[in-house]
Design a protein around this motif. Sequence first.
Motif, PDB file in Angstrom:
ATOM      1  N   GLN A   1       0.824  -1.188   0.000  1.00  0.00           N
ATOM      2  CA  GLN A   1       0.000   0.000   0.000  1.00  0.00           C
ATOM      3  C   GLN A   1       0.863   1.245   0.000  1.00  0.00           C
ATOM      4  O   GLN A   1       2.008   1.214   0.446  1.00  0.00           O
ATOM      5  CB  GLN A   1      -0.895   0.014   1.253  1.00  0.00           C
ATOM      6  CG  GLN A   1      -2.348   0.025   0.944  1.00  0.00           C
ATOM      7  CD  GLN A   1      -3.215   0.142   2.179  1.00  0.00           C
ATOM      8  OE1 GLN A   1      -2.754   0.136   3.299  1.00  0.00           O
ATOM      9  NE2 GLN A   1      -4.507   0.247   1.937  1.00  0.00           N
ATOM     10  N   VAL A   2       0.292   2.336  -0.510  1.00  0.00           N
ATOM     11  CA  VAL A   2       0.998   3.613  -0.502  1.00  0.00           C
ATOM     12  C   VAL A   2       0.035   4.698  -0.039  1.00  0.00           C
ATOM     13  O   VAL A   2      -1.156   4.659  -0.345  1.00  0.00           O
ATOM     14  CB  VAL A   2       1.551   3.929  -1.909  1.00  0.00           C
ATOM     15  CG1 VAL A   2       0.444   4.112  -2.932  1.00  0.00           C
ATOM     16  CG2 VAL A   2       2.476   5.122  -1.878  1.00  0.00           C
ATOM     17  N   GLN A   3       0.551   5.637   0.727  1.00  0.00           N
ATOM     18  CA  GLN A   3      -0.241   6.777   1.176  1.00  0.00           C
ATOM     19  C   GLN A   3       0.243   8.018   0.421  1.00  0.00           C
ATOM     20  O   GLN A   3       1.447   8.211   0.250  1.00  0.00           O
ATOM     21  CB  GLN A   3      -0.077   6.996   2.687  1.00  0.00           C
ATOM     22  CG  GLN A   3      -0.698   5.902   3.544  1.00  0.00           C
ATOM     23  CD  GLN A   3       0.143   4.631   3.578  1.00  0.00           C
ATOM     24  OE1 GLN A   3       1.353   4.683   3.718  1.00  0.00           O
ATOM     25  NE2 GLN A   3      -0.516   3.480   3.434  1.00  0.00           N
ATOM     26  N   LEU A   4      -0.719   8.840   0.003  1.00  0.00           N
ATOM     27  CA  LEU A   4      -0.411   9.999  -0.830  1.00  0.00           C
ATOM     28  C   LEU A   4      -0.951  11.271  -0.182  1.00  0.00           C
ATOM     29  O   LEU A   4      -2.110  11.309   0.234  1.00  0.00           O
ATOM     30  CB  LEU A   4      -1.050   9.822  -2.217  1.00  0.00           C
ATOM     31  CG  LEU A   4      -0.688   8.543  -2.965  1.00  0.00           C
ATOM     32  CD1 LEU A   4      -1.549   8.389  -4.213  1.00  0.00           C
ATOM     33  CD2 LEU A   4       0.783   8.535  -3.323  1.00  0.00           C
ATOM     34  N   VAL A   5      -0.099  12.301  -0.118  1.00  0.00           N
ATOM     35  CA  VAL A   5      -0.510  13.580   0.455  1.00  0.00           C
ATOM     36  C   VAL A   5      -0.102  14.703  -0.497  1.00  0.00           C
ATOM     37  O   VAL A   5       1.094  14.922  -0.739  1.00  0.00           O
ATOM     38  CB  VAL A   5       0.137  13.810   1.828  1.00  0.00           C
ATOM     39  CG1 VAL A   5      -0.291  15.171   2.372  1.00  0.00           C
ATOM     40  CG2 VAL A   5      -0.251  12.702   2.800  1.00  0.00           C
ATOM     41  N   GLY A 115      -4.873  10.441  -3.091  1.00  0.00           N
ATOM     42  CA  GLY A 115      -4.711  11.388  -2.006  1.00  0.00           C
ATOM     43  C   GLY A 115      -6.018  12.098  -1.731  1.00  0.00           C
ATOM     44  O   GLY A 115      -7.041  11.817  -2.379  1.00  0.00           O
ATOM     45  N   GLN A 116      -5.987  13.034  -0.790  1.00  0.00           N
ATOM     46  CA  GLN A 116      -7.188  13.779  -0.404  1.00  0.00           C
ATOM     47  C   GLN A 116      -7.425  15.004  -1.279  1.00  0.00           C
ATOM     48  O   GLN A 116      -8.519  15.568  -1.256  1.00  0.00           O
ATOM     49  CB  GLN A 116      -7.076  14.208   1.058  1.00  0.00           C
ATOM     50  CG  GLN A 116      -7.075  13.044   2.032  1.00  0.00           C
ATOM     51  CD  GLN A 116      -8.351  12.235   1.927  1.00  0.00           C
ATOM     52  OE1 GLN A 116      -9.446  12.752   2.007  1.00  0.00           O
ATOM     53  NE2 GLN A 116      -8.202  10.931   1.720  1.00  0.00           N
ATOM     54  N   GLY A 117      -6.418  15.418  -2.030  1.00  0.00           N
ATOM     55  CA  GLY A 117      -6.576  16.543  -2.940  1.00  0.00           C
ATOM     56  C   GLY A 117      -6.065  17.857  -2.388  1.00  0.00           C
ATOM     57  O   GLY A 117      -5.990  18.056  -1.171  1.00  0.00           O
ATOM     58  N   THR A 118      -5.706  18.747  -3.301  1.00  0.00           N
ATOM     59  CA  THR A 118      -5.296  20.107  -2.946  1.00  0.00           C
ATOM     60  C   THR A 118      -6.021  21.068  -3.884  1.00  0.00           C
ATOM     61  O   THR A 118      -6.084  20.831  -5.093  1.00  0.00           O
ATOM     62  CB  THR A 118      -3.765  20.272  -3.026  1.00  0.00           C
ATOM     63  OG1 THR A 118      -3.397  21.583  -2.577  1.00  0.00           O
ATOM     64  CG2 THR A 118      -3.229  20.073  -4.439  1.00  0.00           C
ATOM     65  N   GLN A 119      -6.582  22.132  -3.314  1.00  0.00           N
ATOM     66  CA  GLN A 119      -7.424  23.039  -4.090  1.00  0.00           C
ATOM     67  C   GLN A 119      -6.593  24.054  -4.860  1.00  0.00           C
ATOM     68  O   GLN A 119      -5.710  24.713  -4.284  1.00  0.00           O
ATOM     69  CB  GLN A 119      -8.394  23.778  -3.169  1.00  0.00           C
ATOM     70  CG  GLN A 119      -9.299  24.766  -3.869  1.00  0.00           C
ATOM     71  CD  GLN A 119     -10.306  24.093  -4.792  1.00  0.00           C
ATOM     72  OE1 GLN A 119     -10.840  23.029  -4.483  1.00  0.00           O
ATOM     73  NE2 GLN A 119     -10.558  24.713  -5.948  1.00  0.00           N
ATOM     74  N   VAL A 120      -6.913  24.194  -6.134  1.00  0.00           N
ATOM     75  CA  VAL A 120      -6.324  25.232  -6.977  1.00  0.00           C
ATOM     76  C   VAL A 120      -7.448  26.126  -7.470  1.00  0.00           C
ATOM     77  O   VAL A 120      -8.412  25.640  -8.064  1.00  0.00           O
ATOM     78  CB  VAL A 120      -5.573  24.621  -8.180  1.00  0.00           C
ATOM     79  CG1 VAL A 120      -5.126  25.718  -9.142  1.00  0.00           C
ATOM     80  CG2 VAL A 120      -4.375  23.809  -7.707  1.00  0.00           C
ATOM     81  N   THR A 121      -7.330  27.418  -7.199  1.00  0.00           N
ATOM     82  CA  THR A 121      -8.325  28.379  -7.639  1.00  0.00           C
ATOM     83  C   THR A 121      -7.636  29.478  -8.442  1.00  0.00           C
ATOM     84  O   THR A 121      -6.695  30.102  -7.942  1.00  0.00           O
ATOM     85  CB  THR A 121      -9.072  29.005  -6.452  1.00  0.00           C
ATOM     86  OG1 THR A 121      -9.675  27.957  -5.675  1.00  0.00           O
ATOM     87  CG2 THR A 121     -10.164  29.952  -6.932  1.00  0.00           C
TER      88      THR A 121
END
Length: 124
Positions: A1-5, A115-121
């Motif tokens: 398994q791999v965890q992504l941030v 991953g959980q995602g990162t917001q780009v605006t």
Amino acid sequence: QVQLVESGGGLVQAGDSLRLSCAASGRTFSDYTMAWFRQAPEKEREFVAGISRSGNTPYYADSVKSRFTISRDDVKNTLFLQMNSLKPDDTALYYCAASTKFTVWRTISGYDYWGQGTQVTVSS
């Protein structure tokens, strides 16, 4: 398994640049084909860019080709997305994804870990 941030998202103006990072932990990072996807409000998650295990072969969605660059550092276990000439249409939640497959898939079904995602605006 791999965890992504994921990290590196933010609020920018049209024409600006951002660099997203995806830090991986767990199983050996170089064992995975990696990709970036994004999801805008009320839209489906879409493929942005992918990179093979060797890092020699990148793939891009037509909408980002020549503006975005995907890369990976297998020593630092990190995936990157350099985004230049950003447009308001690039506004979305950006996800990092890992696949045990040997080829880059452009569909979400090809990826095993997210991953959980990162917001780009991007403002106009």
